[in-house]
Design a protein around this motif. Structure first.
Motif, PDB file in Angstrom:
ATOM      1  N   ALA A 139      -1.086 -14.759   5.499  1.00  0.00           N
ATOM      2  CA  ALA A 139      -0.920 -13.619   4.592  1.00  0.00           C
ATOM      3  C   ALA A 139      -0.561 -12.362   5.378  1.00  0.00           C
ATOM      4  N   VAL A 140       0.222 -11.525   4.751  1.00  0.00           N
ATOM      5  CA  VAL A 140       0.539 -10.206   5.291  1.00  0.00           C
ATOM      6  C   VAL A 140      -0.167  -9.203   4.393  1.00  0.00           C
ATOM      7  N   VAL A 141      -0.967  -8.309   4.988  1.00  0.00           N
ATOM      8  CA  VAL A 141      -1.659  -7.300   4.205  1.00  0.00           C
ATOM      9  C   VAL A 141      -0.949  -5.967   4.384  1.00  0.00           C
ATOM     10  N   LEU A 142      -0.420  -5.455   3.274  1.00  0.00           N
ATOM     11  CA  LEU A 142       0.226  -4.145   3.243  1.00  0.00           C
ATOM     12  C   LEU A 142      -0.826  -3.134   2.809  1.00  0.00           C
ATOM     13  N   GLU A 143      -0.658  -1.869   3.197  1.00  0.00           N
ATOM     14  CA  GLU A 143      -1.667  -0.868   2.866  1.00  0.00           C
ATOM     15  C   GLU A 143      -1.060   0.374   2.226  1.00  0.00           C
ATOM     16  N   ALA A 144      -1.860   0.985   1.337  1.00  0.00           N
ATOM     17  CA  ALA A 144      -1.506   2.273   0.740  1.00  0.00           C
ATOM     18  C   ALA A 144      -2.800   3.062   0.551  1.00  0.00           C
ATOM     19  N   GLY A 145      -2.725   4.387   0.712  1.00  0.00           N
ATOM     20  CA  GLY A 145      -3.913   5.236   0.679  1.00  0.00           C
ATOM     21  C   GLY A 145      -4.244   5.828  -0.672  1.00  0.00           C
ATOM     22  N   ASN A 146      -3.365   5.644  -1.667  1.00  0.00           N
ATOM     23  CA  ASN A 146      -3.646   6.126  -3.026  1.00  0.00           C
ATOM     24  C   ASN A 146      -2.721   5.406  -3.999  1.00  0.00           C
ATOM     25  N   GLY A 147      -2.948   5.642  -5.288  1.00  0.00           N
ATOM     26  CA  GLY A 147      -2.183   4.944  -6.312  1.00  0.00           C
ATOM     27  C   GLY A 147      -0.694   5.223  -6.290  1.00  0.00           C
ATOM     28  N   GLU A 148      -0.326   6.444  -5.954  1.00  0.00           N
ATOM     29  CA  GLU A 148       1.092   6.799  -5.900  1.00  0.00           C
ATOM     30  C   GLU A 148       1.799   5.990  -4.800  1.00  0.00           C
ATOM     31  N   GLU A 149       1.177   5.973  -3.605  1.00  0.00           N
ATOM     32  CA  GLU A 149       1.731   5.166  -2.507  1.00  0.00           C
ATOM     33  C   GLU A 149       1.706   3.686  -2.878  1.00  0.00           C
ATOM     34  N   GLY A 150       0.643   3.272  -3.550  1.00  0.00           N
ATOM     35  CA  GLY A 150       0.506   1.879  -3.956  1.00  0.00           C
ATOM     36  C   GLY A 150       1.610   1.430  -4.893  1.00  0.00           C
ATOM     37  N   LEU A 151       1.929   2.264  -5.880  1.00  0.00           N
ATOM     38  CA  LEU A 151       3.011   1.930  -6.820  1.00  0.00           C
ATOM     39  C   LEU A 151       4.343   1.826  -6.097  1.00  0.00           C
ATOM     40  N   ALA A 152       4.607   2.771  -5.200  1.00  0.00           N
ATOM     41  CA  ALA A 152       5.868   2.763  -4.448  1.00  0.00           C
ATOM     42  C   ALA A 152       5.958   1.509  -3.571  1.00  0.00           C
ATOM     43  N   THR A 153       4.852   1.172  -2.913  1.00  0.00           N
ATOM     44  CA  THR A 153       4.835  -0.022  -2.054  1.00  0.00           C
ATOM     45  C   THR A 153       4.990  -1.283  -2.893  1.00  0.00           C
ATOM     46  N   ALA A 154       4.319  -1.340  -4.037  1.00  0.00           N
ATOM     47  CA  ALA A 154       4.431  -2.507  -4.919  1.00  0.00           C
ATOM     48  C   ALA A 154       5.874  -2.690  -5.391  1.00  0.00           C
ATOM     49  N   ALA A 155       6.527  -1.593  -5.761  1.00  0.00           N
ATOM     50  CA  ALA A 155       7.911  -1.667  -6.238  1.00  0.00           C
ATOM     51  C   ALA A 155       8.852  -2.138  -5.127  1.00  0.00           C
ATOM     52  N   ARG A 156       8.600  -1.674  -3.916  1.00  0.00           N
ATOM     53  CA  ARG A 156       9.460  -2.014  -2.777  1.00  0.00           C
ATOM     54  C   ARG A 156       9.191  -3.423  -2.257  1.00  0.00           C
ATOM     55  N   GLU A 157       7.917  -3.819  -2.133  1.00  0.00           N
ATOM     56  CA  GLU A 157       7.538  -5.062  -1.467  1.00  0.00           C
ATOM     57  C   GLU A 157       7.269  -6.244  -2.402  1.00  0.00           C
ATOM     58  N   LYS A 158       7.021  -5.972  -3.688  1.00  0.00           N
ATOM     59  CA  LYS A 158       6.692  -7.029  -4.662  1.00  0.00           C
ATOM     60  C   LYS A 158       5.607  -7.977  -4.118  1.00  0.00           C
ATOM     61  N   PRO A 209       4.497 -16.372   4.397  1.00  0.00           N
ATOM     62  CA  PRO A 209       3.173 -15.800   4.101  1.00  0.00           C
ATOM     63  C   PRO A 209       3.146 -15.078   2.748  1.00  0.00           C
ATOM     64  N   ILE A 210       1.980 -15.095   2.125  1.00  0.00           N
ATOM     65  CA  ILE A 210       1.832 -14.337   0.889  1.00  0.00           C
ATOM     66  C   ILE A 210       1.640 -12.865   1.250  1.00  0.00           C
ATOM     67  N   LYS A 211       2.007 -11.986   0.322  1.00  0.00           N
ATOM     68  CA  LYS A 211       1.858 -10.543   0.538  1.00  0.00           C
ATOM     69  C   LYS A 211       0.727 -10.027  -0.330  1.00  0.00           C
ATOM     70  N   ILE A 212      -0.212  -9.347   0.320  1.00  0.00           N
ATOM     71  CA  ILE A 212      -1.324  -8.728  -0.387  1.00  0.00           C
ATOM     72  C   ILE A 212      -1.259  -7.229  -0.122  1.00  0.00           C
ATOM     73  N   LEU A 213      -1.316  -6.450  -1.185  1.00  0.00           N
ATOM     74  CA  LEU A 213      -1.304  -4.988  -1.055  1.00  0.00           C
ATOM     75  C   LEU A 213      -2.714  -4.472  -1.270  1.00  0.00           C
ATOM     76  N   SER A 214      -3.235  -3.774  -0.264  1.00  0.00           N
ATOM     77  CA  SER A 214      -4.556  -3.159  -0.334  1.00  0.00           C
ATOM     78  C   SER A 214      -4.381  -1.662  -0.570  1.00  0.00           C
ATOM     79  N   VAL A 215      -4.866  -1.188  -1.719  1.00  0.00           N
ATOM     80  CA  VAL A 215      -4.725   0.228  -2.067  1.00  0.00           C
ATOM     81  C   VAL A 215      -6.112   0.843  -2.139  1.00  0.00           C
ATOM     82  N   GLY A 269      -6.987   4.394  -9.292  1.00  0.00           N
ATOM     83  CA  GLY A 269      -6.634   3.001  -9.509  1.00  0.00           C
ATOM     84  C   GLY A 269      -6.387   2.637 -10.958  1.00  0.00           C
ATOM     85  N   VAL A 270      -7.108   3.275 -11.868  1.00  0.00           N
ATOM     86  CA  VAL A 270      -6.914   2.980 -13.293  1.00  0.00           C
ATOM     87  C   VAL A 270      -5.515   3.425 -13.729  1.00  0.00           C
TER      88      VAL A 270
END
Length: 133
Positions: A27-46, A2-8, A61-62
């Protein structure tokens, strides 16, 4: 696989809508509640793609998009921005920062799927049929 989609997004409702839109797809949808969590999740999960809200607490988000594009390991990940503002200046600014596309809130599921499917290939879940768009 499955593709990974991160929803921030700071809105749990928006994150639920995003996850629901991708349920018929492999698809697997990963979630984060703010940009800081989003960056950490993106780095970990690619993830294969990020759907990123503009206005959030902690890190907006910017700022997250800017940091993402500065990171050699993450800068290739396509980003679709979610924004409440559709003004030309706002859209141009987001594009200059490296977002692949944007979607104005409120949005419909088929609009989201349409934008994402132009960037990455969405396949129906095995044994399921994707809704007609």
């Amino acid at each position: 696989m499955p593709i990974k989609i991160l929803s921030v997004d700071d809105s749990k409702t928006i994150r639920m809508l995003v996850a629901k839109a991708f349920r018929p797809y492999d698809a697997v949808v990963l979630e984060a509640g703010n940009g800081e969590e989003g960056l950490a999740t993106a780095a970990r999960e690619k993830p294969d793609l990020i759907i990123l809200d503009v206005t959030m607490p902690v890190m907006d988000g910017v700022t997250m998009l800017t940091r993402l594009k500065e990171n050699p390991e993450l800068k290739h990940i396509p980003v679709v921005m979610l924004t409440a503002e559709s003004g030309r200046e706002n859209v141009m600014h987001i594009a200059r920062l490296g977002a692949r596309d944007y979607l104005v809130k409120p949005f419909k599921e088929d609009q989201l799927i349409g934008k994402v499917s132009r960037i990455i290939s969405l396949q129906p879940k095995p044994g399921a049929t994707a809704p007609a768009s």
